[in-house]
Motif scaffolding. Sequence first.
Motif, PDB file in Angstrom:
ATOM      1  N   LYS A   1       6.264  -2.289  -6.002  1.00 49.24           N
ATOM      2  CA  LYS A   1       5.197  -2.781  -5.108  1.00 49.24           C
ATOM      3  C   LYS A   1       5.616  -2.770  -3.641  1.00 49.24           C
ATOM      4  O   LYS A   1       5.358  -3.707  -2.891  1.00 49.24           O
ATOM      5  CB  LYS A   1       4.786  -4.210  -5.492  1.00 49.24           C
ATOM      6  CG  LYS A   1       4.447  -4.394  -6.961  1.00 49.24           C
ATOM      7  CD  LYS A   1       2.955  -4.476  -7.169  1.00 49.24           C
ATOM      8  CE  LYS A   1       2.569  -4.797  -8.590  1.00 49.24           C
ATOM      9  NZ  LYS A   1       3.127  -3.867  -9.592  1.00 49.24           N
TER      10      LYS A   1
ATOM     11  N   HIS B   1       6.748   3.077  -7.282  1.00 47.74           N
ATOM     12  CA  HIS B   1       5.894   2.274  -6.393  1.00 47.74           C
ATOM     13  C   HIS B   1       5.158   1.196  -7.179  1.00 47.74           C
ATOM     14  O   HIS B   1       5.052   0.053  -6.751  1.00 47.74           O
ATOM     15  CB  HIS B   1       4.892   3.173  -5.659  1.00 47.74           C
ATOM     16  CG  HIS B   1       3.916   2.396  -4.834  1.00 47.74           C
ATOM     17  ND1 HIS B   1       2.577   2.324  -5.144  1.00 47.74           N
ATOM     18  CD2 HIS B   1       4.096   1.644  -3.729  1.00 47.74           C
ATOM     19  CE1 HIS B   1       1.972   1.553  -4.248  1.00 47.74           C
ATOM     20  NE2 HIS B   1       2.865   1.128  -3.378  1.00 47.74           N
ATOM     21  N   GLN B   2       4.675   1.572  -8.360  1.00 49.49           N
ATOM     22  CA  GLN B   2       3.947   0.591  -9.164  1.00 49.49           C
ATOM     23  C   GLN B   2       4.863  -0.527  -9.620  1.00 49.49           C
ATOM     24  O   GLN B   2       4.458  -1.672  -9.744  1.00 49.49           O
ATOM     25  CB  GLN B   2       3.295   1.282 -10.363  1.00 49.49           C
ATOM     26  CG  GLN B   2       2.046   2.036  -9.944  1.00 49.49           C
ATOM     27  CD  GLN B   2       1.534   2.975 -11.012  1.00 49.49           C
ATOM     28  OE1 GLN B   2       2.172   3.174 -12.044  1.00 49.49           O
ATOM     29  NE2 GLN B   2       0.388   3.579 -10.757  1.00 49.49           N
ATOM     30  N   LYS B   3       6.135  -0.172  -9.853  1.00 49.90           N
ATOM     31  CA  LYS B   3       7.084  -1.153 -10.334  1.00 49.90           C
ATOM     32  C   LYS B   3       7.559  -2.069  -9.210  1.00 49.90           C
ATOM     33  O   LYS B   3       7.615  -3.282  -9.358  1.00 49.90           O
ATOM     34  CB  LYS B   3       8.286  -0.406 -10.926  1.00 49.90           C
ATOM     35  CG  LYS B   3       9.323  -1.267 -11.576  1.00 49.90           C
ATOM     36  CD  LYS B   3      10.138  -0.408 -12.515  1.00 49.90           C
ATOM     37  CE  LYS B   3      11.453  -1.017 -12.878  1.00 49.90           C
ATOM     38  NZ  LYS B   3      12.305  -0.039 -13.588  1.00 49.90           N
TER      39      LYS B   3
ATOM     40  N   GLU C   1       0.823  -1.210   0.000  1.00 50.26           N
ATOM     41  CA  GLU C   1       0.000   0.000   0.000  1.00 50.26           C
ATOM     42  C   GLU C   1       0.855   1.257   0.000  1.00 50.26           C
ATOM     43  O   GLU C   1       2.000   1.251   0.470  1.00 50.26           O
ATOM     44  CB  GLU C   1      -0.905   0.015   1.238  1.00 50.26           C
ATOM     45  CG  GLU C   1      -2.367  -0.148   0.896  1.00 50.26           C
ATOM     46  CD  GLU C   1      -3.254   0.266   2.055  1.00 50.26           C
ATOM     47  OE1 GLU C   1      -4.044   1.194   1.871  1.00 50.26           O
ATOM     48  OE2 GLU C   1      -3.149  -0.353   3.128  1.00 50.26           O
TER      49      GLU C   1
ATOM     50  N   LYS D   1       5.592   7.642  -8.082  1.00 55.56           N
ATOM     51  CA  LYS D   1       4.419   6.800  -8.337  1.00 55.56           C
ATOM     52  C   LYS D   1       4.800   5.603  -9.226  1.00 55.56           C
ATOM     53  O   LYS D   1       4.428   4.466  -8.957  1.00 55.56           O
ATOM     54  CB  LYS D   1       3.320   7.630  -8.986  1.00 55.56           C
ATOM     55  CG  LYS D   1       2.078   6.828  -9.276  1.00 55.56           C
ATOM     56  CD  LYS D   1       0.822   7.642  -9.118  1.00 55.56           C
ATOM     57  CE  LYS D   1      -0.386   6.727  -9.181  1.00 55.56           C
ATOM     58  NZ  LYS D   1      -1.587   7.362  -8.658  1.00 55.56           N
ATOM     59  N   LYS D   2       5.570   5.882 -10.266  1.00 53.65           N
ATOM     60  CA  LYS D   2       6.016   4.807 -11.168  1.00 53.65           C
ATOM     61  C   LYS D   2       6.818   3.770 -10.394  1.00 53.65           C
ATOM     62  O   LYS D   2       6.650   2.565 -10.557  1.00 53.65           O
ATOM     63  CB  LYS D   2       6.900   5.389 -12.270  1.00 53.65           C
ATOM     64  CG  LYS D   2       6.145   5.929 -13.450  1.00 53.65           C
ATOM     65  CD  LYS D   2       7.123   6.081 -14.618  1.00 53.65           C
ATOM     66  CE  LYS D   2       6.822   7.291 -15.458  1.00 53.65           C
ATOM     67  NZ  LYS D   2       8.028   7.885 -16.049  1.00 53.65           N
TER      68      LYS D   2
ATOM     69  N   THR E   1      -2.593   5.106  -2.356  1.00 56.91           N
ATOM     70  CA  THR E   1      -3.697   4.170  -2.490  1.00 56.91           C
ATOM     71  C   THR E   1      -4.697   4.433  -1.363  1.00 56.91           C
ATOM     72  O   THR E   1      -5.868   4.155  -1.492  1.00 56.91           O
ATOM     73  CB  THR E   1      -3.210   2.709  -2.412  1.00 56.91           C
ATOM     74  OG1 THR E   1      -2.538   2.516  -1.175  1.00 56.91           O
ATOM     75  CG2 THR E   1      -2.271   2.399  -3.557  1.00 56.91           C
TER      76      THR E   1
END
Lengths: 371, 301
Positions: free
Chosen positions: A184, A180-182, A30, A177-178, A202
């Motif tokens: 996790k 974090h998405q990459k 998260e 943000k990128k 999130t």
Amino acid sequence: MGFLDIKNATKSYGPVRVLHETDISVEEGEFLVLVGPSGCGKSTLLNMIAGLEDVTSGEIAIRGRRMNEVRPADRNIAMVFQSYALYPNMNVAQNMAFGLEMHGVPKAERDKAVKDVAELLQITPLLNRKPGQLSGGQRQRVAMGRALVRQPDVFLFDEPLSNLDAKLRVDMRTEIKKLHQKLKTTIVYVTHDQIEALTLSTRIAVMYGGYVQQLGTPKEIYDNPANMFVAGFMGSPSMNLFPAKVELENGQAAARISLVDGKSAILPFAPGNAMASQEGRKIILGIRPEAITDEDGADRNSQAIHKLESVVEVTEPAGSDTFVVTQLGGKEVTARFRADVEVRPGDSFPFAVNMEKAVAFDPETEMRISG
Amino acid sequence: MATAAATTNAGAGSAQVIRTGAGSRYVIYTLLILFCLYYLLPLYVMVVNSLKPLSEIQAGGMMALPDALTFAPWASAWSSAQVGVEATGLRPYFLNSILMVVPAVAISTVLGALNGYVLTKWRFRGDTIVFGLLLFGCFIPFQMVLIPMARMLGLMGIAGTVPGLVFVHLVYGIGFSTLYFRNYYQQFPTELVRAAMIDGAGFFTIFRRIMLPSSGPIAVVCIIWQFTNIWNDFLFGASFSDFDSQPMTVALNNLVQSSTGVKEYNVHFAGAIMAALPTLFVYIVAGRFFVRGLMAGSVKG
Ligand SMILES: Nc1ncnc2c1ncn2[C@@H]1O[C@H](COP(=O)(O)OP(=O)(O)O)[C@@H](O)[C@H]1O
Ligand SMILES: [Mg+2]
């Protein structure tokens, strides 16, 4: 039980309580943002998670393990500070490797970890420079790199972008943000900037006066603020809040609003809204600027668009939109028009109000009236 | 103290240049040069007269350059002049002073740095009181501690020894060195310490790896201050030393006092310069490492 649990945690400095009972459970992966005005206790809570501040009462647990008495170094966390806090006497590579070195990771492994993260963040050419030879944005990257090499359970960020200029701030925001998405990773991120909170998170915890005012997804916080503070703090320009009275129109609940010239207007609530039971009650109506528009700009999917004539006081062209200020219920109210609408101050103009997006608050408690 | 104040001011950076006309600048420079000459005059007299035979001084002409250049007064002052009852020259006492000043300065500087580190970054209940007491220690007049100190040294069994003198100066020096380092570390970003804690560094590792490498300027100030004070001290040296542990200052006094026949002014001058050289040396050497702005760039831009 979550990945990171804050259970009934409080913090007092002597007799002064700066953080009241707080319960937040963060799931693995998260991105939790703590947002609120300066002095509301965000950094205090973050430092408690980090172990830099003691927990007065309650508990902090990571992966189900109680952390209250565990040293910061043994919590498997990494932190990015507002000032970046890069060690001035070490070069970038040494800065990044310091935590690994302190944790007894062998040299070869350290070098490999630093190399990988430097490539990920595109700071390889900087590895031999001292922090003093870097620009603000580069320092910011290095600070993130230093956190990343540790591969911690939880990343903590304390206002990491607030020392950057506006343009760079937006770029870095996207980059975080990128990342974090990459990767996790689990992140707790402190900011006073509500846009940062809405774009990155999130979930958001809105804080004020040492209390968590509301905890929810960005959409929940934005559409259904729990109280007038959250309504006013989140969103830019902020939500319009003005007094109204609940009446019944043809058996349907509606809000009566006073206009400038002594007249009044009536705005029926969306069908199914439970305000009918509140007949006669004085309320504070909350409507976001984008829900008050010119007629053609109104949301076509809405079932509850209502028209209202009011006098335009100020227009503020902002490129993509024009913000139009008028008076409703004795308060200044901002509406968001399409940029090419012809509107001049002094005109009486029809406004379209999307009552599906309207929320109501109790004027005394300032809490949301859920109907 | 003056040194510390000067550093902080200089550290503040942006020099403000006051523009003046050519005329007033001329006056200013003339005045400055005159003052400069005035201050350098004693040094000139000392150097010149330490290089003359005694007869030239006795013939008058203190200001004149030597007719017959000689280094004999220096050799005599160093190794053969009568100091007190012994004709040893100043050499053994110079050694005493070195043995006294080096450990005293080194230990008081390190302890001051540790104190400053604890008082600013590991604060504890009552830390301001501790600091207040240390500060108070700086300003107790020397004379007041003479007798209690003599008693303490006796009890510790180091009365009249060089380690005894080291101890005395250490006790006096810690107050000042703590003051210097505390004020310096107060400006040192606490977030760096917190970052290091999260990285897993302990108390001494943070001190050694994070604090000390950034402490150059204040360490230099502290060393210059301590060195000058301890080297030049006379009262403690005269009070707490025996014949074989006297520091340079006391020996110089004895050299000047103990000439039985003619006063060998040229030897006295040479001895006085010898006693002054180490402090001069420290200023020149340490001053070179007086690098400002070591901290620049650790925090913000
Ligand atoms: N060491 C301290 N002693 C007393 N009060 C403190 C201390 N640190 C922070 N506070 C108070 O706690 C409150 C929350 O501070 P902080 O968590 O830093 O706020 P922010 O949300 O701006 O990060 C503030 O009112 C601050 O004055
Ligand atoms: Mg803060």
